[in-house]
Design an enzyme around this catalytic site. Structure first.
Site, PDB file in Angstrom:
ATOM      1  N   SER A 300      26.123 -43.594  -9.869  1.00  0.00           N
ATOM      2  CA  SER A 300      27.088 -42.665 -10.449  1.00  0.00           C
ATOM      3  C   SER A 300      28.484 -43.010  -9.952  1.00  0.00           C
ATOM      4  CB  SER A 300      26.754 -41.216 -10.045  1.00  0.00           C
ATOM      5  OG  SER A 300      25.459 -40.854 -10.440  1.00  0.00           O
ATOM      6  N   SER A 338      23.158 -42.642 -14.865  1.00  0.00           N
ATOM      7  CA  SER A 338      24.391 -42.591 -14.081  1.00  0.00           C
ATOM      8  C   SER A 338      25.099 -41.260 -14.310  1.00  0.00           C
ATOM      9  CB  SER A 338      25.313 -43.748 -14.470  1.00  0.00           C
ATOM     10  OG  SER A 338      26.446 -43.786 -13.642  1.00  0.00           O
ATOM     11  N   ASP A 340      28.572 -39.772 -14.279  1.00  0.00           N
ATOM     12  CA  ASP A 340      29.974 -40.184 -14.304  1.00  0.00           C
ATOM     13  C   ASP A 340      30.819 -38.958 -14.640  1.00  0.00           C
ATOM     14  OD1 ASP A 340      28.901 -42.788 -14.003  1.00  0.00           O
ATOM     15  OD2 ASP A 340      28.656 -42.925 -16.164  1.00  0.00           O
TER      16      ASP A 340
END
Length: 422
Positions: A300, A338, A340
């Site tokens: 991340s 991930s 983000d």
């Protein structure tokens, strides 16, 4: 055995906390950053090239590194920490206008529903590892209450990235005192980068990642404003890695994560990670080591954007979305696994959240805002690169080793592509 009096115990406790704070905030040696190597990404940075170029912003870290060898849950090895960003510093309780955006939501940032509803950030922002969000959030509520920042209740912002490859993440080693140390130790000036704070155990493009920062100046008429970015980067594959458009990840294909010391991973999802080559490092002639398929795309990135330009929440939301472009320039795509997540705030308009009556606000025209978008993207790109350049090779739990991005080879690649300014 003599019993230690209560007062003496309190003094010993305070001395222990003071020693902890000093250990966690020991000054780091000066590290080479992108511009030190002749890599000049677009835009003009501020004097510190850091988020602290925005007046009033302070940053603090608490870094936890101890133990080596096989993972023993609850004992280590420990490679983790906490990073704190205070929009108006430790002595400035004023709220700020803010907004947030998720490029991909496989992550956590607490307090964002109220930011979305109100457009206001009412306290500090902290970043840590995935499984420590709860304890850091609770400690931040306590800290805010003790410092007169939460008269009724608090909804602090705490974000995370996963450090479980290098760290005993289920050992829950981050404690309330570590959040307090990061908050109380926050300062202006140069910001330590790399293997510090919440970024201690992070990996970026299969090199060692962590904390990085950068800034840009934006001129509007007779006024010069700052845009500062701080990242905790822990995302991305190797081949997509780009630096100023140069395919660095395709040119430096070795130095992939590996297992040192002849240990076997105790975690199934690390199965397939190869042993580190004899001699401790991989060279340019060594075939790239393929990481386990489950690691590809994991990770991340948390990004905090600060500015002193008078922007309102809807404008800050537009800035927060442009963080995605900076990550994209580095070769990040917001993969499925991930998280983000980005936050942007403005330190202009003091007293952003008036308790009664009508507040007088200033707002930059939307016709003048485009340079702030490019400043956000370029500062994000450079902050990620600075994080990777500051980070050092780290070996953590079960001998899992992540190599630092080699400065000399990066410069060689960039020079070949005519991207070095001597």
């Amino acid at each position: 055995m003599k019993t230690i009096p209560m007062r003496a115990r309190r003094i010993l406790h305070l001395l222990a906390l003071a020693a902890l704070s000093l250990a966690l905030h020991a000054p780091a040696e000066a590290q080479e950053r992108a511009r030190d190597l002749g890599i000049h990404l677009p835009g003009t940075p501020g004097p510190l090239n850091a988020i602290t170029d925005v007046p009033g912003v302070e940053v603090g870290h608490a870094t936890l590194i101890r133990g080596d060898g096989r993972l023993v849950r609850g004992q280590g090895p420990v490679r983790t920490g906490v990073t704190a960003i205070l929009p108006r510093g430790r002595t400035g309780p004023d709220s700020v206008f803010a907004a947030w955006f998720a490029l991909n939501g496989n992550g956590e940032m607490t307090g964002t529903t109220w930011i979305q509803e109100s457009g206001v950030l009412e306290g500090p922002v902290l970043i840590t590892n995935t499984h420590s969000v709860g304890v850091v959030r609770d400690a931040t509520v306590d800290w805010m209450s003790r410092n007169g920042r939460a008269p009724i209740f608090a909804l602090p912002v705490v974000a995370e990235t996963f450090d479980g490859a290098l760290n005993d993440d289920l050992g829950f080693h981050v404690r309330p005192e570590h959040a307090f140390a990061a908050l109380d130790g926050a300062r202006g000036g140069a910001v330590p980068e790399g293997n510090v704070g919440g970024g201690t155990g992070m990996i970026c493009h299969f090199f060692k990642g962590g904390i990085g920062t950068a800034s840009r100046r934006v001129t509007v008429g007779d006024s010069v404003y700052s845009v500062g970015v701080l990242v905790q980067c822990n995302y991305g594959g190797r081949r997509p890695l780009r630096v100023d458009g140069v395919p660095v990840g395709e040119e430096i294909r070795d130095l992939m994560p590996c297992i040192a010391g002849g240990l076997a991973p105790s975690r199934e999802w690390l199965a397939g990670v190869p042993a580190c080559p004899a001699g401790g490092t991989q060279g340019a002639a060594t075939p790239p080591a393929a990481p386990a398929s489950r690691i590809e795309g994991m990770g991340s990135i948390i990004v905090v954007v600060a500015t002193d330009a008078p922007l309102l929440p809807h404008q800050l939301k537009r800035m927060a979305t442009r963080v995605s472009l900076g990550i994209g320039r580095m070769g990040g795509f917001g993969e499925n696994s991930s998280g983000d997540i980005f936050l942007a705030f403005s330190t202009a308009n003091r007293g952003a959240s008036v308790t009664e009556g009508i507040g007088d606000l200033r707002m930059l025209s939307n016709e003048e805002i485009s340079p702030f978008f490019s400043a956000t993207a370029y500062a994000t790109e450079e902050a990620i690169l600075n994080a990777m350049l500051a980070a050092e090779t780290m070996t953590g739990a079960d001998g899992f080793r992540v190599h630092a991005l080699p400065h000399d080879r990066l410069v060689e690649v960039m020079r070949r592509h005519h991207r070095i300014r001597d």
